[in-house]
Design an enzyme around this catalytic site. Structure first.
Site, mmCIF file in Angstrom:
data_model
loop_
_atom_site.group_PDB
_atom_site.id
_atom_site.type_symbol
_atom_site.label_atom_id
_atom_site.label_comp_id
_atom_site.label_asym_id
_atom_site.label_seq_id
_atom_site.Cartn_x
_atom_site.Cartn_y
_atom_site.Cartn_z
ATOM 1 N N ALA A 29 -72.263 -14.543 -28.255
ATOM 2 C CA ALA A 29 -71.171 -13.814 -28.901
ATOM 3 C C ALA A 29 -71.623 -12.421 -29.272
ATOM 4 C CB ALA A 29 -70.713 -14.557 -30.157
ATOM 5 N N ASN A 30 -70.650 -11.557 -29.562
ATOM 6 C CA ASN A 30 -70.934 -10.272 -30.188
ATOM 7 C C ASN A 30 -70.804 -10.447 -31.691
ATOM 8 O OD1 ASN A 30 -70.883 -9.307 -27.543
ATOM 9 N ND2 ASN A 30 -69.810 -7.447 -28.131
ATOM 10 N N ARG A 31 -71.416 -9.546 -32.420
ATOM 11 C CA ARG A 31 -71.318 -9.566 -33.870
ATOM 12 C C ARG A 31 -70.001 -8.902 -34.276
ATOM 13 N NH1 ARG A 31 -75.793 -10.188 -37.174
ATOM 14 N NH2 ARG A 31 -77.424 -9.605 -35.728
#
Ligand code: C5P
Length: 217
Positions: A29-31
């Site tokens: 995932a991205n933050r």
């Protein structure tokens, strides 16, 4: 008071990260907290827009008056955006994962060798919308940059075919925090906004959107 400036308009907002499964229990995932996207949806709704908020996995409550569609992956987000069209304005705030994994059906077991992840590129939702015959009249992207913020955002606006890019300097403590250092990059040039909190960035942006849609050309 007169009618709200975005009454009768449909606004589409993406927010949060996407999760790309590796196996049934793991993901990449991205933050992203989703705070800026949710605040943007709330601000557009409070100016009278009908708002569709396509949200990745976040732990935020749905703003008043907003239709929320929850998704997990980038592909699901792209499909939900397509389904929500047409829209007068789209604001793509989500931190979409650039790659996905061809996921394993079963949990990957720890063994001698660490597994190798083969990454496949995800669709670029913003760029796809820019090329779509159903492109919203006003298409806005976000850019999180850690250096040469304006230069990168200016290039991104052209590359992706967006009308505006809201450029965030994330070199400090913006991630998950409440304040944002923002530049607005448009065809007319670059504006530096005062450092304000995410809710205020959202209100300023919603007001600009109302002005732009109210004064075509
Ligand atoms: O290229 P980058 O990810 O930095 O661009 C950020 C902008 O593009 C954001 O508006 C984001 O929501 C959008 N984006 C997208 N689909 C992707 C990647 C980014 O809509 N796959």
């Amino acid at each position: 008071p007169g009618p709200k400036p975005l009454a009768g308009r449909h606004a589409l907002v993406t927010a949060g990260p996407t999760h790309e499964p590796i196996d049934p229990v793991r993901y990449i995932a991205n933050r992203s907290s989703g705070k800026q996207g949710f605040a943007t949806a709330a601000a557009l709704a409070s100016l009278g827009a009908r708002v569709t908020l396509v949200a990745g996995p976040v732990t935020l409550s749905t703003p008043a008056g907003v239709d929320r569609i929850d998704v997990e992956t980038a592909q699901e987000m792209a499909d939900a955006v397509e389904t929500a069209l047409p829209a007068d304005v789209a604001v793509m705030v989500a931190a979409v994962a650039d790659w996905r994994v061809a996921p394993a059906a079963q949990k990957v077991k720890k063994g001698e060798a660490a597994p190798e992840l083969r990454l496949v590129e995800n669709p670029d939702i913003l760029a796809g919308l820019a090329r779509s015959p159903r492109r919203p009249a006003l298409l806005i992207g976000f850019a999180a940059e850690t250096e040469r913020v304006v230069e990168h955002a200016t290039a991104k606006r052209l590359r992706k075919g967006a009308d505006w890019i809201v450029a965030n300097d994330v070199s400090g403590d913006v991630m998950g925090g409440d304040s944002n250092a923002v530049h607005l990059v448009t065809a007319a040039g670059v504006e530096e906004w005062p450092r304000v909190n995410k809710a205020e960035v959202a209100r300023l942006l919603a007001r600009r959107i109302a002005d732009a849609l109210g004064n075509p050309g």
